[in-house]
Design an enzyme around this catalytic site. Structure first.
Site, PDB file in Angstrom:
ATOM      1  N   ASP A 258      40.620  47.429  38.126  1.00 19.02           N
ATOM      2  CA  ASP A 258      39.400  48.140  38.497  1.00 19.02           C
ATOM      3  C   ASP A 258      38.986  47.693  39.906  1.00 19.02           C
ATOM      4  OD1 ASP A 258      36.960  49.808  37.338  1.00 19.02           O
ATOM      5  OD2 ASP A 258      36.055  47.982  38.106  1.00 19.02           O
TER       6      ASP A 258
ATOM      7  N   HIS B  60      40.798  52.825  30.210  1.00 21.32           N
ATOM      8  CA  HIS B  60      40.587  52.135  31.488  1.00 21.32           C
ATOM      9  C   HIS B  60      40.722  50.621  31.388  1.00 21.32           C
ATOM     10  CE1 HIS B  60      39.004  51.510  35.493  1.00 21.32           C
ATOM     11  NE2 HIS B  60      38.110  50.656  35.009  1.00 21.32           N
TER      12      HIS B  60
END
Length: 315
Positions: free
Chosen positions: A108, A290
């Site tokens: 991320d 994610h």
């Protein structure tokens, strides 16, 4: 303090004008450093499943809570979170442990820092592994301006920048609910548009999808963000346009060996031109969302170790 007893104890290290909380493991593997960089809103604890395996594979693991997170320093000025300072912290971390260069791993926002580390401090990077966030190519206008023109003012990147303090306060007031809703499998938004997704997650009382992590692990994140607040991490987003200018004259091509790991269910789409800017990249995908290394810990670790081993043999 992490509830996982296998997680390393924290160290407080003064460097680059701040103090970083760093979790070190495998110091006996001196000479083979690997630095793990978490994303937002996460912590070094996000790498809890990978650290023991990396140590067993012969790595000296350094996993910092980056500036603004956990018990690391939380400077007040927004510009103290620009990419020069974030990468400078990692360069200083290597110096503290007596290393010239290391393997870097990011997820991320941590991936963005690692990509930028290869641009701003290429001599410090041996190779890199990034999860979820592919290399972000330069846009015609600064990134927040570009996103606003494309997605509108309600996109959370734009909202963080244009509505200073609003999201910070809402997330602080609803830390438990926000993080509980965020760390979910098959995450869905209420309402479905992506713009205000972070505020929507903080306000949604009904859990959205299946839990991604245990209640005990979730408490590590909740406790940390209740103590630190969300503003320091959100300030990373508030430097995106500043970072666009900082990187203006930098050669955009990353020539280091690289591994990119995608989650097939991640709403962040894969890059269509990654190999143009990272020519020595290998690409792997896992069937997850994610939060790759937390949702698929064993598979993520295996992919990382297999690639690292292949790189060692190639070298």
């Amino acid at each position: 303090m992490p509830l996982n007893s296998d997680f390393p104890a924290p160290q407080k290290i003064k460097l680059n004008g701040i103090t970083l909380e760093v979790f070190e493991a495998g110091s006996h593997n001196r000479g083979n450093p690997i630095v793990l960089c978490h994303g937002w809103p996460e912590l070094a604890y996000s790498w809890r499943a990978q650290i023991p395996a990396l140590v067993a594979a012969g790595y000296h693991v350094l996993a910092p809570n980056q500036r603004g997170f956990g018990a690391s320093s939380r400077p007040a000025d927004v510009t103290d979170y620009d990419i020069t300072r974030l990468t400078g912290d990692l360069a200083a971390l290597l110096e503290h442990f007596g290393y010239e260069a290391a393997t870097f791993v990011g997820h991320d926002w941590g991936a963005n820092v690692v990509w930028s580390m290869a641009l701003l401090h290429p001599e410090r990077v041996v190779r890199l592994i990034n999860l979820a966030l592919p290399y972000q190519t330069r846009t015609p206008t600064p990134w927040i301006e570009f996103i606003e023109a494309l997605f509108g003012a309600d996109h959370y990147f734009v909202h963080f920048n244009r509505q200073f303090g609003v999201a910070d306060a809402i997330l602080d007031q609803n830390a438990d609910q926000f993080l509980r809703n965020l760390f979910r499998k098959n995450l869905t938004m209420v309402p479905p548009e992506p713009g205000m997704m972070m505020i929507n997650l903080a306000r949604a009382e009904t859990p959205l999808g299946d839990p991604l992590i245990s209640a005990e692990d979730l408490e590590v994140f909740v406790s940390a963000f209740k103590a630190s607040g969300f503003r320091p991490g959100i300030n990373w987003y508030r430097n995106m346009d500043r970072n666009w200018h900082i990187l203006a004259e930098i050669d955009p091509v990353i020539r280091h060996p690289a591994l990119m790991i995608y989650g097939l269910q991640d709403p962040i789409p894969p890059s269509e031109n990654l190999s143009e800017f990272v020519p020595n990249v290998a690409i792997r995908s896992l069937d997850c969302g994610h939060w790759i290394q937390q949702e698929r810990p064993e598979e993520t670790t295996q992919v990382m170790l297999e690639w690292l081993k292949a790189q060692d043999h190639a070298g």
